[in-house]
Design an enzyme around this catalytic site. Structure first.
Site, short mmCIF file in Angstrom:
data_model
loop_
_atom_site.label_atom_id
_atom_site.label_comp_id
_atom_site.label_asym_id
_atom_site.label_seq_id
_atom_site.Cartn_x
_atom_site.Cartn_y
_atom_site.Cartn_z
N ASN A 1 -5.36 -12.37 -4.77
CA ASN A 1 -6.13 -12.28 -5.84
C ASN A 1 -7.23 -12.74 -5.89
OD1 ASN A 1 -2.99 -12.04 -7.59
ND2 ASN A 1 -4.59 -10.29 -7.74
N ASP B 1 -6.72 -4.37 -2.96
CA ASP B 1 -6.25 -3.86 -4.21
C ASP B 1 -7.72 -3.97 -5.00
OD1 ASP B 1 -5.48 -4.12 -6.79
OD2 ASP B 1 -3.95 -5.91 -6.54
N GLU C 1 -2.99 -9.45 0.96
CA GLU C 1 -3.65 -8.56 -0.11
C GLU C 1 -4.65 -9.22 -0.73
OE1 GLU C 1 -0.68 -7.13 -2.87
OE2 GLU C 1 -2.34 -6.44 -4.25
N ASP D 1 -0.28 -11.97 -1.58
CA ASP D 1 -1.64 -11.48 -2.60
C ASP D 1 -2.20 -12.90 -2.99
OD1 ASP D 1 -2.92 -10.34 -4.17
OD2 ASP D 1 -1.63 -9.39 -5.34
N LYS E 1 -3.39 1.46 -7.48
CA LYS E 1 -3.12 1.24 -8.71
C LYS E 1 -3.85 2.24 -9.65
CE LYS E 1 -2.25 -3.68 -9.02
NZ LYS E 1 -2.91 -5.19 -8.82
N GLY F 1 1.57 -2.80 -8.89
CA GLY F 1 1.84 -2.83 -10.33
C GLY F 1 1.06 -3.79 -11.37
N SER G 1 7.05 -8.93 -6.93
CA SER G 1 5.93 -9.68 -7.09
C SER G 1 6.12 -11.06 -7.51
CB SER G 1 4.66 -9.29 -7.67
OG SER G 1 3.65 -10.03 -7.52
N LYS H 1 6.96 -10.08 -2.37
CA LYS H 1 5.49 -10.26 -2.42
C LYS H 1 5.19 -11.67 -2.90
CE LYS H 1 1.73 -8.56 -4.96
NZ LYS H 1 1.00 -7.29 -5.35
N LEU H 2 4.49 -12.67 -2.38
CA LEU H 2 4.33 -13.93 -2.79
C LEU H 2 2.74 -14.11 -3.22
CD1 LEU H 2 6.17 -16.25 -0.31
CD2 LEU H 2 7.05 -15.38 -2.32
N LYS H 3 2.62 -14.55 -4.42
CA LYS H 3 1.37 -14.87 -5.01
C LYS H 3 0.79 -16.15 -4.22
CE LYS H 3 0.46 -11.54 -7.74
NZ LYS H 3 -0.69 -10.78 -7.90
C1 NPQ Z 1 -1.72 -7.85 -8.24
N1 NPQ Z 1 0.10 -7.42 -10.01
O1 NPQ Z 1 -1.01 -6.91 -7.43
C2 NPQ Z 1 -1.16 -7.72 -9.95
C3 NPQ Z 1 -1.87 -8.84 -10.57
C4 NPQ Z 1 -1.43 -9.08 -12.06
C5 NPQ Z 1 2.57 -7.31 -9.78
O2 NPQ Z 1 1.31 -8.81 -8.55
C6 NPQ Z 1 -0.91 -8.83 -16.76
C7 NPQ Z 1 -1.35 -7.42 -16.49
C8 NPQ Z 1 -0.74 -9.85 -16.09
C9 NPQ Z 1 -1.59 -7.44 -15.33
C10 NPQ Z 1 -0.83 -10.41 -13.91
C11 NPQ Z 1 1.28 -7.94 -9.46
C12 NPQ Z 1 -0.98 -9.52 -14.57
C13 NPQ Z 1 -1.47 -8.18 -14.38
C14 NPQ Z 1 -0.94 -10.36 -12.30
C15 NPQ Z 1 -1.69 -8.13 -12.87
O3 NPQ Z 1 -2.71 -8.37 -8.12
MG MG Z 2 -2.98 -7.48 -5.87
#
Ligand code: NPQ
Ligand code: MG
Length: 367
Positions: free
Chosen positions: A190, A238, A213, A188, A262, A290, A135, A161-163
């Protein structure tokens, strides 16, 4: 299994670089570990809650309070416990799934370590290694993003995976696709968009992404179905998927066609496995998300990701994606895969000297 007590330990782990998402920037992890002590073995659970309630309503100080004040007293009412009963025992307490997951995982690890059985075989793993993705946070510029993606591809990651967020979506995706060609690529959001952005998100369709996502707020499940009507790229949920039932409902109304699993978000590995099973029965592939876990959480995620219906590479990155020093022996990428641990339980435990050095507090709660 009899419980002697539980240690709650907080560990600070600096990140190798800042990790930026639509909900904020992280520079370090403040992790709560649950060490479950029994006469035969001890087990470890990692709580994935962040320092602040930005990704979800849970946060690490709150999770520790919930574990100490509400979850452990319920557990300690029973003098013979099994991991499969933990969720039912904790049911009177609403929500707080990340706190519950850490407790259940600690009990499960102790139980499996005592029995000499691996978590992978307990959950029904069908593979001995899992394909890994990475990610990639929101960058300061397209050039910086391309350099980061290049580094991860060189390291062997099999999916990027790009945020994304409004203002950082179409152009970064176009740049990565043009520069790196036919790689496995997904995004993703969020929850950074609204249903009014559906036409805008459809501009990602020409780039052949594996999935988008969580584009919308976690409670707006039906609106994801509206987005899915307009966007041809598969929608993956997610944040919205907090139980196996929630997955079944989201799938049945067309809100998603892929699910990110998750365990922390769903209250533990047992509910995560049920979610995997429900999705498999409905013909929906899953992948393992993750939460910037240490080697403790990572080990358990890798075991879960070895189940049959984990059809896409996970955010199960190597330890050095996030940390210069992990609390366990590091997970190292081997040709883009991580090996599924084979030892009892999660197959790993913290290295005592490293754990001690990174710890900021410990608290013992006797049964
Ligand atoms: C997701 N994870 O899929 C999360 C978002 C995320 C790997 O993109 C601290 C603890 C910082 C949990 C940053 C990935 C975080 C976190 C991002 C979860 O949406
Ligand atoms: Mg996510």
């Amino acid at each position: 299994m009899k419980l002697e007590g539980v240690e709650l330990r907080r560990v600070k782990m600096p990140l190798r670089g800042p990790f930026r998402t639509s909900f904020g920037v992280e520079t370090e992890r403040d992790i709560l570990f649950v060490r479950v002590v029994t006469p035969d073995a001890e087990g470890w659970g990692e709580c994935v809650a962040m320092s602040d309630p930005l990704y979800s309503s849970e946060y690490v100080d709150g999770a520790q309070e919930v574990v100490r004040r509400f979850l452990l007293p319920l557990l300690f009412e029973h003098d013979d416990i099994t991991a499969s009963r933990v969720a039912t025992i904790l049911e009177p307490i609403q929500g707080h799934r990340m706190a519950k997951a850490a407790v259940e995982t600690g009990v499960l690890d102790a139980e499996l370590k005592a029995a000499g059985r691996s978590l992978g075989s307990h959950l029904g793993a069908v593979r001995d290694r899992v394909e890994c993705g990475v990610s990639v946070g929101i960058a300061n510029s397209i050039g910086e993003l391309l350099d980061q993606v290049d580094g991860y591809l060189q390291a062997g990651y099999r999916r990027i995976k790009l945020k994304i967020e409004p203002g950082w979506d179409i152009e970064p995706v176009r740049a990565v696709r043009e520069r790196f060609g036919d790689i496995l690529l997904q995004v993703d959001a969020n929850a950074a968009y609204t249903v009014a952005d559906a036409q805008h998100l459809a501009k990602l369709d020409p780039f052949d992404l594996l999935l988008i996502e969580q584009p919308l707020h976690e409670e707006h499940v039906r609106e994801h179905a509206e987005v899915a009507e307009i966007v041809s790229t598969p929608i993956c949920l997610d944040e919205s998927i907090v139980t196996a039932r929630a997955a079944a409902e989201a799938i049945s109304i067309g809100a998603c066609s892929i699910v990110n699993i998750k365990p922390g978000r769903m209250g533990g590995y047992l509910e995560a496995r049920r979610t995997h099973d429900v999705c498999a029965a409905m013909g929906v592939p899953v992948w393992c998300g993750g939460m910037l876990e240490s080697g403790i959480g990572r080990a358990a995620n890798v075991a879960l990701a070895a189940l049959e219906n984990f059809k896409l590479p996970g955010d199960t990155s190597a330890s050095d994606r996030y940390f210069a020093t992990d609390v366990t022996e590091p997970f190292v990428l081997d040709d883009g895969y991580l090996h599924v641990p084979t030892g009892g339980g999660i197959g790993i435990a913290p290295v005592p000297e490293i754990l001690e050095e990174l710890s900021t507090s410990t608290e013992w709660i006797g049964a």
